[in-house]
Design a protein around this motif. Sequence first.
Motif, PDB file in Angstrom:
ATOM      1  N   LEU A  96       1.115  -0.917  -0.462  1.00 10.80           N
ATOM      2  CA  LEU A  96      -0.021   0.327  -0.111  1.00 10.80           C
ATOM      3  C   LEU A  96       0.539   1.234   0.327  1.00 10.80           C
ATOM      4  O   LEU A  96       0.374   2.562  -0.770  1.00 10.80           O
ATOM      5  N   ILE A  97       2.153   0.980   0.456  1.00 10.02           N
ATOM      6  CA  ILE A  97       2.615   2.568   0.709  1.00 10.02           C
ATOM      7  C   ILE A  97       3.722   2.593  -0.934  1.00 10.02           C
ATOM      8  O   ILE A  97       3.318   3.438  -1.143  1.00 10.02           O
ATOM      9  N   PHE A  98       3.781   1.698  -1.199  1.00 12.94           N
ATOM     10  CA  PHE A  98       4.323   1.700  -3.003  1.00 12.94           C
ATOM     11  C   PHE A  98       3.434   2.138  -3.821  1.00 12.94           C
ATOM     12  O   PHE A  98       3.405   2.740  -4.578  1.00 12.94           O
ATOM     13  N   VAL A  99       1.872   2.123  -3.409  1.00 18.53           N
ATOM     14  CA  VAL A  99       0.607   2.440  -4.374  1.00 18.53           C
ATOM     15  C   VAL A  99       0.952   3.336  -3.962  1.00 18.53           C
ATOM     16  O   VAL A  99       0.781   5.548  -5.131  1.00 18.53           O
ATOM     17  N   TYR A 100       0.941   3.762  -2.906  1.00 16.53           N
ATOM     18  CA  TYR A 100       0.785   5.462  -2.631  1.00 16.53           C
ATOM     19  C   TYR A 100       1.666   6.679  -2.686  1.00 16.53           C
ATOM     20  O   TYR A 100       1.532   7.252  -3.285  1.00 16.53           O
ATOM     21  N   ASN A 101       2.861   6.059  -3.172  1.00 13.67           N
ATOM     22  CA  ASN A 101       4.017   6.682  -3.702  1.00 13.67           C
ATOM     23  C   ASN A 101       4.017   6.561  -5.643  1.00 13.67           C
ATOM     24  O   ASN A 101       4.115   7.649  -5.753  1.00 13.67           O
ATOM     25  N   LEU A 102       3.730   5.892  -5.443  1.00 12.99           N
ATOM     26  CA  LEU A 102       3.007   5.813  -7.145  1.00 12.99           C
ATOM     27  C   LEU A 102       1.939   6.369  -7.726  1.00 12.99           C
ATOM     28  O   LEU A 102       2.584   7.231  -9.057  1.00 12.99           O
ATOM     29  N   LYS A 103       1.303   6.635  -6.854  1.00 13.21           N
ATOM     30  CA  LYS A 103       0.196   7.594  -7.603  1.00 13.21           C
ATOM     31  C   LYS A 103       0.549   8.811  -7.001  1.00 13.21           C
ATOM     32  O   LYS A 103      -0.125  10.036  -7.079  1.00 13.21           O
ATOM     33  N   GLY A 104       1.607   8.928  -6.410  1.00 13.08           N
ATOM     34  CA  GLY A 104       1.870  10.874  -6.505  1.00 13.08           C
ATOM     35  C   GLY A 104       1.165  10.883  -5.336  1.00 13.08           C
ATOM     36  O   GLY A 104       0.773  12.349  -5.162  1.00 13.08           O
ATOM     37  N   CYS A 105       0.958  10.416  -3.694  1.00  5.86           N
ATOM     38  CA  CYS A 105      -0.496  11.251  -3.055  1.00  5.86           C
ATOM     39  C   CYS A 105       0.372  12.424  -2.480  1.00  5.86           C
ATOM     40  O   CYS A 105       1.714  12.238  -2.239  1.00  5.86           O
ATOM     41  N   THR A 106      -0.142  13.495  -1.800  1.00  8.43           N
ATOM     42  CA  THR A 106       0.333  13.856  -1.402  1.00  8.43           C
ATOM     43  C   THR A 106      -0.212  14.294   0.438  1.00  8.43           C
ATOM     44  O   THR A 106       0.412  14.664   1.394  1.00  8.43           O
ATOM     45  N   PHE A 107      -1.112  13.179   0.830  1.00  2.00           N
ATOM     46  CA  PHE A 107      -1.759  13.708   2.447  1.00  2.00           C
ATOM     47  C   PHE A 107      -1.538  13.358   3.197  1.00  2.00           C
ATOM     48  O   PHE A 107      -0.762  12.053   2.852  1.00  2.00           O
ATOM     49  N   ASN A 108      -1.063  13.076   4.293  1.00  2.00           N
ATOM     50  CA  ASN A 108      -1.531  12.690   5.577  1.00  2.00           C
ATOM     51  C   ASN A 108      -1.183  10.486   5.069  1.00  2.00           C
ATOM     52  O   ASN A 108      -2.345  10.118   4.992  1.00  2.00           O
ATOM     53  N   ARG A 109       0.165  10.069   5.222  1.00  2.00           N
ATOM     54  CA  ARG A 109       0.115   8.854   4.611  1.00  2.00           C
ATOM     55  C   ARG A 109      -0.639   7.661   5.752  1.00  2.00           C
ATOM     56  O   ARG A 109      -1.271   7.411   5.178  1.00  2.00           O
ATOM     57  N   THR A 110       0.408   7.743   6.553  1.00  3.15           N
ATOM     58  CA  THR A 110      -0.388   7.001   7.938  1.00  3.15           C
ATOM     59  C   THR A 110      -1.588   6.980   8.065  1.00  3.15           C
ATOM     60  O   THR A 110      -2.722   5.781   8.118  1.00  3.15           O
ATOM     61  N   LYS A 111      -2.302   7.870   8.020  1.00  6.72           N
ATOM     62  CA  LYS A 111      -3.841   8.746   8.599  1.00  6.72           C
ATOM     63  C   LYS A 111      -4.148   7.829   7.401  1.00  6.72           C
ATOM     64  O   LYS A 111      -5.903   6.969   7.095  1.00  6.72           O
ATOM     65  N   HIS A 112      -3.811   8.193   6.167  1.00 10.51           N
ATOM     66  CA  HIS A 112      -4.846   7.732   5.200  1.00 10.51           C
ATOM     67  C   HIS A 112      -4.791   6.199   5.019  1.00 10.51           C
ATOM     68  O   HIS A 112      -6.081   5.954   4.681  1.00 10.51           O
ATOM     69  N   LEU A 113      -3.607   5.605   4.989  1.00  6.53           N
ATOM     70  CA  LEU A 113      -3.307   4.299   4.914  1.00  6.53           C
ATOM     71  C   LEU A 113      -4.813   3.788   5.768  1.00  6.53           C
ATOM     72  O   LEU A 113      -4.897   2.313   5.445  1.00  6.53           O
ATOM     73  N   GLU A 114      -4.357   4.338   7.279  1.00  3.08           N
ATOM     74  CA  GLU A 114      -5.148   3.594   8.107  1.00  3.08           C
ATOM     75  C   GLU A 114      -6.648   3.357   7.460  1.00  3.08           C
ATOM     76  O   GLU A 114      -7.721   2.493   7.778  1.00  3.08           O
ATOM     77  N   GLU A 115      -6.841   4.885   7.488  1.00  2.00           N
ATOM     78  CA  GLU A 115      -8.603   4.394   6.904  1.00  2.00           C
ATOM     79  C   GLU A 115      -8.480   3.805   5.577  1.00  2.00           C
ATOM     80  O   GLU A 115     -10.284   3.529   6.072  1.00  2.00           O
TER      81      GLU A 115
END
Lengths: 358, 247
Positions: free
Chosen positions: A95-114
């Motif tokens: 999920l972190i890889f996908v998060y980086n791949l999509k170039g997201c900018t919001f808070n990662r931990t919180k977003h993935l948790e949600e």
Amino acid sequence: MIKIDHLVKNYGANCAVDDISFEIAPGEIVGFLGPNGAGKSTTMNILAGYLSSTAGRVMVDGLNVLDEPLEVKRRIGYLPEQPPLYLDMTVEEYLIFVYNLKGCTFNRTKHLEEICEVVKIQDVYKRVIRNLSKGYRQRVGIAQALIGNPPVIIFDEPTVGLDPKQIIEIRNLIRTLGKDHTVILSTHILQEVQAVCDRIIIINKGKVVADELTENINRVADGNRRYRAKICGPQREVLNMLNDRSDVSYVEALPARDGDAYTFLIESAPNVDMRKSLFYTLAQKGWPLVGLEPLGMSLEDVFISIVDKTGEGERAKKGAAKGRRGRTGTDLEKDIAQSIIDATAEAQKNIAPYSEEE
Amino acid sequence: MFAIFKKELRAYFTSPVGYVYTGIFLAAAALICAFTTIQQASYNTTTYFQYMIFTFIILIPLLTMRSFSEERKMRTEQLLLTAPVTITGMVIGKYLAAFALFVSTVLVSCINFFPLISYAIIEKSSAANGAHVGPVGGQVVGCLIGVILIGACFIAVGLFISSLTESQLSAAVITVAAIAVMILVGVFNQFIGVAWIRTVLDWISVLSRFDHFAYGLFDFSALLYYLSVAGVFLFLTVRVYEKRRWG
């Protein structure tokens, strides 16, 4: 939100998608329905930017997929038929890889948790994907599509291979997502579309053969036109009487008996409620009506006949014969199917031809 | 692109491939170094680097074989191609990951020079005044640059081949063959009698250009040659993906 305009996709001489057009409004949940090889996945792949179209135009949020592919891809979360998972990663790493791949900018931990909370994968967050069951893998795939909070979500057969409980969970999830996302999902299970989608688009042989709101289809199918009646009276005379009535279009004596009552299958003429007058007539004749039960129509059969009617040649005929599955009564389903097909064909005709200049 | 780079680099070390590659590379380099310098009582490192290039026939395919074929087989390329990343970005990310691992192993293999240098220090004390003892710095650096450029070239070829197939194994086999041909053309062309064929093969040969580096010369045309070969194959890889999208 999404506008597909005279989309064509050829694989060599093979035409997978043949002039498909439709529009999807923001917040709609649309179900793509069709037999295997109908062109559902191809259409979705083109929407997601994985494949290119041979002709036609795809617009997402007012942006052309060809002109601004990256902007469009940023707006779409896509779960392909086979979830694209790296088996040797843990869920977290993936999920972190996908998060980086999509170039997201919001808070990662919180977003993935949600997201993990929404798809319920917190328990397996630290586990290697290879060791997860099919259901969990599917959910990780869904989580992947949700990362970055894209306004459009595309699911290609999201419930294939899941157990019934998981299927219900995923359906509920999709319905929740539909509240603030535009969702497109493909399936060949009719109940699924009926359960979650606002609108059904049936694709067969690369063409849109039906495009109807789910509630409309449900209303037509629930329409009280077919009944099972239990009448105490001489079977032949009752049959003749029913046959003579102008508001009855079809009668058949069924073999089942209930005490001294015979069972009949009655279909009323379209748009007529013949129940009351039937009751009085029978009362006059002294043949008590002891049961009158409306028989809903099978959407499944409507779907099958839509597919059959829009298929071609031998296969269609064979399919049609099978489609009846020993049901009794006339081909109400076929009539409905035909009316849906006709309405769609008419609507498709009215879509303006695609022009490059626009 | 950076996400893909990081993921690829990580993937080398979550599977055996990365360890096998670094292991074989370092072991082979150490052996070659021992046989070509210490055993020959020579400080000339040219042969060491030339033989090292031959090990690339096996080593580079290890680096590149799974790059694209695995993604295609596992359908994970669907994730990459539907993410907001260009195809070029994806190819370059993967290329840089393989290249980074390659360069680091080449640099780590420089520990092989320590025995040579320590010998040189001992000998120097007993040597005549002013005479140079030990490996020639310019030559070593030249060879290192040459080896890295050749590796850059081969990695691009390997990635291209990997993008053509779904099977890691066939990618590996074809890459071995391709790199072997690119190297051996230079070895065998001295046996060819016809002058013009020799000229052509010499031009294709990866090795012939390495010679300049081996003399400690920085050959700009060779640099350009290696970079353009790498560039062409990366471009072709991008085209493979473009074509598949439109196919």
